[in-house]
Write a protein that holds these residues in place. Structure first.
Motif, mmCIF file in Angstrom:
data_model
loop_
_atom_site.group_PDB
_atom_site.id
_atom_site.type_symbol
_atom_site.label_atom_id
_atom_site.label_comp_id
_atom_site.label_asym_id
_atom_site.label_seq_id
_atom_site.Cartn_x
_atom_site.Cartn_y
_atom_site.Cartn_z
ATOM 1 N N GLU A 1 50.112 55.188 27.968
ATOM 2 C CA GLU A 1 50.608 53.520 27.843
ATOM 3 C C GLU A 1 50.486 53.040 29.220
ATOM 4 O O GLU A 1 50.023 51.941 29.373
ATOM 5 N N PHE A 2 51.127 53.971 30.286
ATOM 6 C CA PHE A 2 51.337 53.487 31.636
ATOM 7 C C PHE A 2 49.910 53.418 32.148
ATOM 8 O O PHE A 2 49.463 52.617 32.882
ATOM 9 N N VAL A 3 48.919 54.357 31.830
ATOM 10 C CA VAL A 3 47.458 54.352 32.355
ATOM 11 C C VAL A 3 46.881 52.950 31.708
ATOM 12 O O VAL A 3 46.316 52.317 32.714
ATOM 13 N N LYS A 4 47.108 52.788 30.734
ATOM 14 C CA LYS A 4 46.301 51.458 30.155
ATOM 15 C C LYS A 4 47.178 50.157 30.841
ATOM 16 O O LYS A 4 46.176 49.134 31.210
ATOM 17 N N PHE A 5 48.280 50.317 31.057
ATOM 18 C CA PHE A 5 49.029 49.189 31.845
ATOM 19 C C PHE A 5 48.303 48.971 33.330
ATOM 20 O O PHE A 5 48.036 48.023 33.705
ATOM 21 N N ALA A 6 48.052 50.078 33.924
ATOM 22 C CA ALA A 6 47.704 50.051 35.393
ATOM 23 C C ALA A 6 46.392 49.773 35.502
ATOM 24 O O ALA A 6 45.778 49.148 36.649
ATOM 25 N N LEU A 7 45.556 49.587 34.530
ATOM 26 C CA LEU A 7 43.898 49.584 33.955
ATOM 27 C C LEU A 7 43.956 47.864 33.757
ATOM 28 O O LEU A 7 42.619 47.374 33.698
ATOM 29 N N THR A 8 44.874 47.058 33.525
ATOM 30 C CA THR A 8 44.726 45.969 33.271
ATOM 31 C C THR A 8 44.176 44.858 34.241
ATOM 32 O O THR A 8 44.518 45.435 35.283
ATOM 33 N N PRO A 9 43.555 43.815 34.036
ATOM 34 C CA PRO A 9 42.885 43.141 35.063
ATOM 35 C C PRO A 9 44.074 42.468 36.246
ATOM 36 O O PRO A 9 43.869 42.619 37.168
ATOM 37 N N GLU A 10 44.979 41.945 35.529
ATOM 38 C CA GLU A 10 46.093 41.549 36.330
ATOM 39 C C GLU A 10 46.896 42.584 37.177
ATOM 40 O O GLU A 10 47.020 42.243 38.395
ATOM 41 N N GLN A 11 46.973 43.799 36.817
ATOM 42 C CA GLN A 11 47.692 44.968 37.684
ATOM 43 C C GLN A 11 46.522 45.276 38.637
ATOM 44 O O GLN A 11 46.905 45.578 39.672
ATOM 45 N N GLN A 12 45.347 45.466 38.312
ATOM 46 C CA GLN A 12 44.183 45.973 39.142
ATOM 47 C C GLN A 12 43.901 44.885 40.373
ATOM 48 O O GLN A 12 43.562 45.290 41.480
#
Length: 470
Positions: free
Chosen positions: A358-369
Motif C-alpha cells: 500500500e505504501f509502494v502504491k502511494f509513493a507511485l501516485t502522480p501527486e507524490q512522484q
C-alpha cells in the motif's frame, strides 16, 4: 588487488553465496511468515479484516534533501492511514551499507518489510529468495502498469516480469557551466554530444592564472564505475555476457573490450594533457569541484541536479545536456540508476506485506512522484507526474530538469540500456574503477589496466554462480 580488498571481496562473495543457498525458508507454516506462502502477494482483505495498526520498517539510503523528501512522503502516508498502517522510515547509510545490513538481517531472520536497494543489487535480491516479486502484487490488484515508465521498469524486470518497484530512478547527465562556455567563446546552446567533442571543448575551457596554475579545468568527473557503464550503454555495448545476464547467469564482464578501453584512454589523455582534473573516486570531491566553478564540463546523475542549482545560485548558471555518446556513430542510450523498493516475504505476516505494498502504491501516485521529482531531481517513475501543476511550474522555472525526462523518452528499451544483472555487480563496478584509475594515474596502459580489472573479478563471478547453480 590489496589484501584488504581481497578479504572484503571474499567475505562478500561467501556471504552472498550462503544467503542464496540457505534461501531462508521460514517455519513452513504457510501463514505468510514462512513457507511457500511467504513469497505470495496477499490481497486487500488482510488489512480490511485486521485489528489495530500494522507497523512496518522501511530501510532507505537517502541523505540531505532526498531524506527530507522521504520523511514528507512517509508522514503523508501515515496521516492518510492513521490507525491502519504506520511506516517507520529508518536511514541505514549508503547503498553499500544498506545492502550489507540487509544481508545480516537475512541471516538473523529479521528483515525489514520494505527495503530500498540500489540498482546493482538486483541480481542478488532475486536470487536471495526473500522477496515477494512485485509483479505478484500487480497481478493481484490488476495494477495499471502504464503508471510505470517502461525504460525504468525494464531494468528491474527479469524474463519480462517486474521484481521490484522503481523508486528513486536516475539517469546520467552532462552538466556544464554556461558562463564558462561564454568566456571561452563556445555556444552554451551547443553542448558536447560525444567524447571527442568534450575533449575539444575541454581544451578551450581550461584556464590558467598568471603563474601558470590551472584555475578552471575543462572536464572533471569522479572515477565512478557507473559512468563507464553508461558510456558502454550509449555505445550499444553490453556490460556482461548472456544478454547482460538476462538470458541466464552472466559468466564474465565485458568492460575490457574495445569501448571500455577507448573510454579509459580518452580519460587518461585528457588528464595527462591538463584539460581534466583527477579528483579520484569520491563522488563528493568531483561534485564539489563543479559546484565551486573549477570544472566546466561534468558527468553526474540527475539526482544531484537540485543540489547543483541551489549551490551555483549567484555564482554561475548550471545547464544540462543528454549524457554523451562515445562517438558520433553510437546509437545507444544510458542505463537507469538509483534504487528500487523490495517487499520482503520471509518472516513477515500477510498484513505487513500488504501494508508495504500500500505504501509502494502511494509513493507511485502522480501527486507524490511530482513532489519527489521537484524535491530531489530524480526522474518521476510515474509519467503522469509530469502533468501535475507542481511539476509543470517547476519545469518551466528550471528547464534543466526536463533533460533527464526527454533523454529517458528518446530511445526504446534495449538489452544494453537495461543494464547488467550480475550477482557480484558491486565488485564488478569497483574492479572497473580499479582499471580506470590505473590508466588515469599512469600505472598501467589503458588496455592492460582494463584487462586486469576484468580478470580480477572473475573468481567472484564464478563463486557466486556456483552457489546459485548448486
Amino acid at each position: 588487488m590489496t589484501r584488504r580488498r581481497r578479504r572484503h571481496l571474499t567475505a562478500f562473495v561467501a556471504l552472498a553465496a550462503a544467503l542464496v543457498l540457505s534461501a531462508c525458508g521460514g517455519d513452513g507454516s504457510g501463514n505468510g511468515a514462512g513457507g511457500a506462502d511467504a513469497l505470495e502477494a496477499p490481497g486487500p482483505e488482510v488489512l480490511e479484516n485486521a485489528t489495530g495498526t500494522t507497523t512496518i520498517e522501511f530501510w532507505h539510503s537517502m541523505r540531505g534533501a532526498n531524506a527530507e523528501a522521504i520523511d514528507r512522503l512517509v508522514s503523508e502516508f501515515n496521516a492518510q492511514n492513521a490507525g491502519k498502517i504506520e511506516v517507520k522510515a529508518v536511514f541505514q547509510g549508503s547503498y553499500d551499507e544498506t545492502i550489507a545490513k540487509y544481508k545480516v538481517s537475512v541471516q538473523q531472520k529479521n528483515t525489514p518489510a520494505l527495503v530500498q536497494i540500489y540498482d546493482i543489487g538486483t541480481r542478488f535480491m532475486v536470487d536471495s529468495k526473500q522477496v515477494v516479486p512485485m509483479y505478484k502484487f500487480l497481478e493481484k490488484d490488476g495494477y495499471d502498469t502504464s503508471q510505470i515508465e517502461p525504460n525504468i521498469a525494464s531494468y528491474y524486470s527479469v524474463e519480462g516480469k517486474l521484481w521490484s518497484m522503481p523508486f528513486n530512478s536516475s539517469t546520467p547527465l552532462l552538466y556544464y557551466n554556461k558562463e564558462a562556455f561564454e568566456r571561452a567563446g563556445l555556444d552554451p546552446n551547443k553542448p558536447p554530444t560525444n567524447l571527442d567533442e568534450i575533449a575539444e571543448m575541454a581544451e578551450k575551457l581550461t584556464v590558467k592564472d598568471a603563474s601558470g596554475k590551472t584555475v578552471q579545468y575543462g572536464f572533471g568527473a569522479a572515477i565512478y564505475g557507473w559512468l563507464l557503464e553508461q558510456l558502454l550503454a550509449t555505445d550499444g555495448k553490453e556490460y556482461c555476457d548472456n544478454g547482460n545476464g538476462r538470458n541466464g547467469l552472466a559468466t564474465k564482464v565485458l568492460f575490457d573490450q574495445e569501448t571500455g578501453v577507448k573510454v579509459a584512454q580518452w580519460w587518461t589523455d585528457l588528464v595527462k594533457a591538463g584539460y581534466a582534473v583527477n579528483t579520484g573516486r569520491k563522488t563528493e570531491d568531483a561534485q564539489a569541484a563543479f559546484k565551486a566553478g573549477t570544472v566546466a564540463i561534468h558527468l553526474e546523475s540527475t539526482s544531484v541536479l537540485r543540489g547543483y542549482v541551489d549551490a551555483a545560485q549567484g555564482k554561475f548558471t548550471v545547464l544540462t545536456a543528454p549524457y554523451p555518446k562515445v562517438d558520433s556513430s553510437s546509437t545507444g542510450g544510458p542505463i537507469i540508476g538509483g534504487a528500487s523498493l523490495w517487499i520482503n516475504g520471509v518472516g513477515h505476516t500477510d498484513q505487513e506485506k500488504r501494508a508495504a505494498w500500500e505504501f509502494v502504491k502511494f509513493a507511485l501516485t502522480p501527486e507524490q512522484q511530482a513532489k519527489w521529482h521537484t524535491g530531489t531531481g530524480y526522474v518521476p517513475v510515474n509519467p503522469k507526474a509530469l502533468d501535475e501543476p507542481i511539476d509543470k511550474e517547476w519545469m518551466e522555472k528550471f528547464p534543466q530538469f526536463r533533460t533527464a525526462v526527454d533523454q529517458l523518452h528518446a530511445l526504446p528499451p534495449s538489452v544494453a540500456s537495461a543494464g547488467c544483472l550480475l550477482g557480484v555487480m558491486p565488485q564488478a563496478r569497483k574492479a572497473a574503477e580499479d582499471g580506470l584509475e590505473a590508466a588515469i594515474v599512469g600505472s598501467k596502459p589503458a588496455e592492460q589496466a582494463m584487462k586486469d580489472a576484468a580478470a580480477s573479478v572473475q573468481a567472484a563471478i564464478d563463486s557466486y554462480n556456483k552457489s546459485v547453480q548448486g
